[in-house]
Write a protein that holds these residues in place. Structure first.
Motif, short mmCIF file in Angstrom:
data_model
loop_
_atom_site.label_atom_id
_atom_site.label_comp_id
_atom_site.label_asym_id
_atom_site.label_seq_id
_atom_site.Cartn_x
_atom_site.Cartn_y
_atom_site.Cartn_z
N ILE A 8 3.31 8.78 -6.47
CA ILE A 8 3.41 8.87 -8.17
C ILE A 8 2.54 7.57 -8.44
CG2 ILE A 8 4.58 8.93 -10.09
CD1 ILE A 8 6.73 9.84 -8.57
N GLY A 10 -1.54 5.58 -9.35
CA GLY A 10 -3.22 5.66 -8.52
C GLY A 10 -3.37 4.49 -8.83
N VAL A 12 -4.02 0.46 -7.25
CA VAL A 12 -4.59 -0.12 -6.10
C VAL A 12 -3.83 0.65 -4.49
CG1 VAL A 12 -3.73 -2.38 -6.25
CG2 VAL A 12 -5.76 -1.37 -4.70
N SER A 40 -4.64 -2.66 -12.34
CA SER A 40 -6.12 -2.89 -10.91
C SER A 40 -7.06 -2.97 -10.89
CB SER A 40 -5.55 -0.94 -9.79
OG SER A 40 -4.42 -1.31 -9.24
N ALA A 44 -7.86 -10.34 -11.26
CA ALA A 44 -8.75 -11.01 -11.27
C ALA A 44 -9.76 -10.61 -9.59
CB ALA A 44 -8.65 -12.75 -11.85
N VAL A 176 4.06 12.03 -14.77
CA VAL A 176 5.45 12.29 -14.20
C VAL A 176 6.19 12.07 -15.59
CG1 VAL A 176 6.46 12.14 -12.32
CG2 VAL A 176 4.60 12.26 -11.66
N ALA A 205 4.20 3.42 -9.33
CA ALA A 205 3.58 3.57 -10.45
C ALA A 205 3.39 2.24 -12.13
CB ALA A 205 4.04 4.23 -12.00
N TRP A 208 5.09 0.16 -14.67
CA TRP A 208 5.84 1.51 -15.43
C TRP A 208 7.14 2.42 -14.66
CZ3 TRP A 208 0.92 0.18 -16.51
CH2 TRP A 208 0.22 0.47 -16.97
N GLN A 228 -4.32 -12.04 -19.44
CA GLN A 228 -5.31 -11.44 -20.25
C GLN A 228 -6.01 -12.15 -19.46
OE1 GLN A 228 -5.10 -11.65 -25.27
NE2 GLN A 228 -2.73 -11.68 -24.19
N ILE A 229 -6.85 -11.90 -20.08
CA ILE A 229 -8.56 -12.22 -19.00
C ILE A 229 -9.93 -11.94 -19.50
CG2 ILE A 229 -10.48 -11.18 -17.55
CD1 ILE A 229 -8.03 -11.70 -15.00
N TYR A 249 -7.90 -20.26 -14.24
CA TYR A 249 -8.97 -20.39 -12.82
C TYR A 249 -10.13 -19.79 -13.32
CZ TYR A 249 -6.76 -15.46 -12.91
OH TYR A 249 -6.04 -14.71 -13.49
N PHE A 304 -1.18 -5.16 -17.07
CA PHE A 304 0.48 -5.22 -17.10
C PHE A 304 1.01 -5.45 -15.10
CE2 PHE A 304 -0.21 -3.02 -20.93
CZ PHE A 304 0.48 -3.31 -22.11
N ARG A 305 1.05 -6.52 -15.14
CA ARG A 305 1.52 -7.41 -14.03
C ARG A 305 3.20 -6.06 -14.00
NH1 ARG A 305 -0.36 -11.90 -16.48
NH2 ARG A 305 -1.38 -12.74 -14.95
N PHE A 331 3.66 -8.06 -8.55
CA PHE A 331 3.33 -8.82 -9.56
C PHE A 331 1.88 -9.49 -9.66
CE2 PHE A 331 5.19 -13.23 -11.30
CZ PHE A 331 5.08 -13.08 -12.22
N GLY A 334 -0.84 -7.79 -6.02
CA GLY A 334 -1.10 -6.84 -5.84
C GLY A 334 -2.05 -6.06 -5.07
C1 LIG Z 1 -4.78 -10.22 -15.63
C2 LIG Z 1 -4.05 -9.96 -14.30
C3 LIG Z 1 -4.76 -11.11 -13.32
C4 LIG Z 1 -4.46 -10.46 -12.00
N1 LIG Z 1 -4.57 -11.06 -10.98
C5 LIG Z 1 -4.48 -10.44 -9.36
C6 LIG Z 1 -5.85 -11.25 -8.34
O1 LIG Z 1 -6.99 -12.35 -8.88
N2 LIG Z 1 -5.11 -10.40 -7.73
C7 LIG Z 1 -4.01 -10.52 -7.23
O2 LIG Z 1 -4.00 -10.40 -5.92
N3 LIG Z 1 -3.53 -9.04 -8.33
C8 LIG Z 1 -3.86 -9.87 -9.41
N4 LIG Z 1 -3.12 -9.20 -10.37
C9 LIG Z 1 -1.90 -8.27 -10.05
C10 LIG Z 1 -2.54 -7.14 -9.89
O3 LIG Z 1 -3.43 -6.43 -10.67
C11 LIG Z 1 -1.32 -5.81 -9.36
O4 LIG Z 1 -0.10 -6.53 -9.00
C12 LIG Z 1 -1.66 -4.48 -8.82
O5 LIG Z 1 -2.90 -4.54 -9.35
C13 LIG Z 1 -0.92 -3.41 -9.58
O6 LIG Z 1 -0.98 -2.48 -8.21
P1 LIG Z 1 -0.26 -0.99 -9.13
O7 LIG Z 1 -0.65 0.30 -8.31
O8 LIG Z 1 1.11 -1.67 -8.09
O9 LIG Z 1 -0.18 -0.85 -10.50
P2 LIG Z 1 -1.39 -0.52 -11.54
O10 LIG Z 1 -2.89 -0.34 -10.97
O11 LIG Z 1 -1.08 -0.41 -12.64
O12 LIG Z 1 -1.07 1.18 -11.60
C14 LIG Z 1 -0.24 1.83 -11.35
C15 LIG Z 1 -0.24 3.05 -12.61
O13 LIG Z 1 0.69 4.21 -12.13
C16 LIG Z 1 0.37 4.96 -13.04
N5 LIG Z 1 1.45 5.71 -13.86
C17 LIG Z 1 1.76 5.16 -14.25
N6 LIG Z 1 3.66 6.55 -15.12
C18 LIG Z 1 3.13 6.62 -14.64
C19 LIG Z 1 3.28 8.09 -14.61
N7 LIG Z 1 4.93 8.56 -15.40
N8 LIG Z 1 2.78 9.36 -13.66
C20 LIG Z 1 1.97 8.84 -13.23
N9 LIG Z 1 1.29 7.64 -13.13
C21 LIG Z 1 1.78 6.72 -13.35
C22 LIG Z 1 -0.28 3.74 -14.51
O14 LIG Z 1 -1.72 4.99 -15.26
C23 LIG Z 1 -1.27 3.10 -13.40
O15 LIG Z 1 -3.01 3.55 -13.13
C24 LIG Z 1 -3.76 -9.38 -11.47
C25 LIG Z 1 -3.41 -8.58 -12.68
C26 LIG Z 1 -3.46 -9.10 -14.66
C27 LIG Z 1 -2.83 -7.74 -15.65
#
Ligand SMILES: Cc1cc2nc3c(=O)[nH]c(=O)nc-3n(C[C@H](O)[C@H](O)[C@H](O)COP(=O)(O)OP(=O)(O)OC[C@H]3O[C@@H](n4cnc5c(N)ncnc54)[C@H](O)[C@@H]3O)c2cc1C
Length: 371
Positions: A8, A10, A12, A40, A44, A176, A205, A208, A228-229, A249, A304-305, A331, A334
């Motif tokens: 659940i 998609g 990174v 994701s 940055a 979901v 997710a 979320w 924000q970037i 940075y 959103f981290r 956080f 990721g």
């Molecule tokens: C401004 C910023 C800068 C950052 N810089 C870095 C960096 O330089 N290096 C680093 O390593 N990390 C960095 N991060 C952190 C990194 O981006 C996150 O930790 C990482 O992307 C988390 O990945 P994820 O797949 O858990 O979340 P997400 O990429 O948010 O993916 C979660 C997915 O779940 C889906 N989802 C949510 N609810 C549901 C549902 N009910 N049903 C189905 N799908 C759902 C969402 O649509 C989303 O696509 C940064 C974050 C931010 C915001």
């Protein structure tokens, strides 16, 4: 719809796990929007295992293990998909603009040198020789050769393409809303009327992660930490390294894009780009490079981290449901942690106890029971 593993989310994290698990499982990814469209893509892409570390602990070692996996990951994604994910191993420069900052950083990073990690102190002249476009106010700094960067948008694109080639099924634009639990097992995953069943379900997710009705109460909440970037563009690449100043940075991409980041605030799921953040980012960028801060902003965005109560990732099996795994709470790191998360979760799905206890969801259950 039945599958061995249902993921659940998609982002990174979900995509990296899907790719790894597709080697020996049928895998389905259910994504609310488009894969990679949230944090994701907003990130940055810094692989800052050392720059972000404050001590030689389990989290630092996890980050270092993951950082080591990128060269092979990038090469295999290129071979499989033809997509170059822009892994850039030029390293990271930390700039200091005061003597106090230099000595604070020297103290902060002494343990890394003692533990055998590469870190080099540089004079102002050495830094300006490496990066002629940074501020003449710089007094010195440190060089972390192993902390690189990756183009995270290309990474998620390549991961999804590789998943497709490996037979992963995608349901995008599919939210979901609940999990059905029976007898300590997830027996169904629902998006409205659409029902999925799977031997193993992985909740990835992002911010979320605990918004979805899991069929039971999780003893912790994942909260969004807004970042924000700003993006600038220069006609040709002016900077070689990731450059970290005292308040922000810059991350230079190969094509002349320069990302300037990032703010952090607790604003719920408010995706606004605020004037306050923009002003702060222009100031922190100008401090690093005055000429850059005066350029026109090409793009600005928010992400959103996913933040767990103890700032640590939460992955592995949960006590309430034997076939449910979590991969949440990455956080600030990721992107960096995506390959190691994929490996650890894939091991767990294959029945191998792989997740260090520091990161296992069970830590919140013991706390909730008062032990
Ligand atoms: C401004 C910023 C800068 C950052 N810089 C870095 C960096 O330089 N290096 C680093 O390593 N990390 C960095 N991060 C952190 C990194 O981006 C996150 O930790 C990482 O992307 C988390 O990945 P994820 O797949 O858990 O979340 P997400 O990429 O948010 O993916 C979660 C997915 O779940 C889906 N989802 C949510 N609810 C549901 C549902 N009910 N049903 C189905 N799908 C759902 C969402 O649509 C989303 O696509 C940064 C974050 C931010 C915001």
């Amino acid at each position: 719809m039945t599958t061995d593993v249902l993921i659940i989310g998609g982002g990174v994290i979900g995509l990296s796990m899907a790719r790894e698990l597709a080697i020996d499982h049928s895998v389905t990814v259910v994504e609310r929007g488009r894969c990679g469209g949230e944090a994701s893509s907003a990130a940055a892409g810094m692989l800052g295992a050392q720059a972000e570390a404050y001590g030689d602990d389990a989290f630092f070692r996890l980050c270092v293990d993951s950082r080591k996996m990128f060269p092979e990951l990038a090469a295999s994604l290129l071979e499989e998909t033809g997509i170059d994910v822009g892994l850039d191993r030029a390293g990271t420069l930390l700039l200091s603009f005061s003597e106090a900052d230099i000595s604070a950083r020297r103290e902060r990073f002494a343990w890394q040198k003692a533990a055998g990690f590469e870190i080099e102190q540089l004079s102002a002249a050495e830094i300006r020789r490496e990066e002629p476009f940074i501020s003449t106010d710089v007094l010195g700094g440190f060089y972390l050769p192993a902390d690189g960067q990756i183009d995270n948008r290309k990474l998620v694109h390549a991961l999804q393409r590789s998943c497709e080639l490996r037979g992963v099924k995608f349901f995008e634009e599919t939210t979901v809303d609940r999990l059905a639990i029976d007898n300590g097992k997830v027996v169904g995953v629902f998006s409205g009327e659409l029902a999925f069943s799977a031997d193993k379900v992985v909740l990835a997710a992002g911010a979320w992660g605990t918004e979805i009705n899991a069929g039971f109460d999780l003893p912790f909440t994942i909260r969004p930490m807004r970042g924000q970037i700003l993006q600038f563009r220069t006609a040709k690449r002016l900077f070689t390294h990731v450059i970290v100043g005292p308040r922000g940075y810059i991350v230079p991409r190969g094509d002349g894009r320069v990302l300037a980041g990032a703010t952090m605030d607790d604003a719920g799921f408010d995706a606004s780009v605020t004037n306050e953040a923009t002003e702060h980012l222009i100031e922190s960028t100008s401090e690093i490079s005055p000429s850059l801060g005066s350029l026109k902003i090409q793009e600005a965005w928010t992400g959103f981290r996913p933040f767990a109560p103890d700032r640590m990732p939460v992955f592995g099996r949960v006590p309430n449901a034997e076939n449910l795994l979590l991969a949440l709470g990455h956080f600030r790191n990721g992107i960096l942690l995506s390959p190691v998360t994929a490996k650890l979760i894939a091991d767990e799905v294959r029945g191998i106890d792989a997740v260090p206890t520091e990161f296992a969801p069970s830590r919140f259950y013991s706390a909730a029971m008062g032990s």
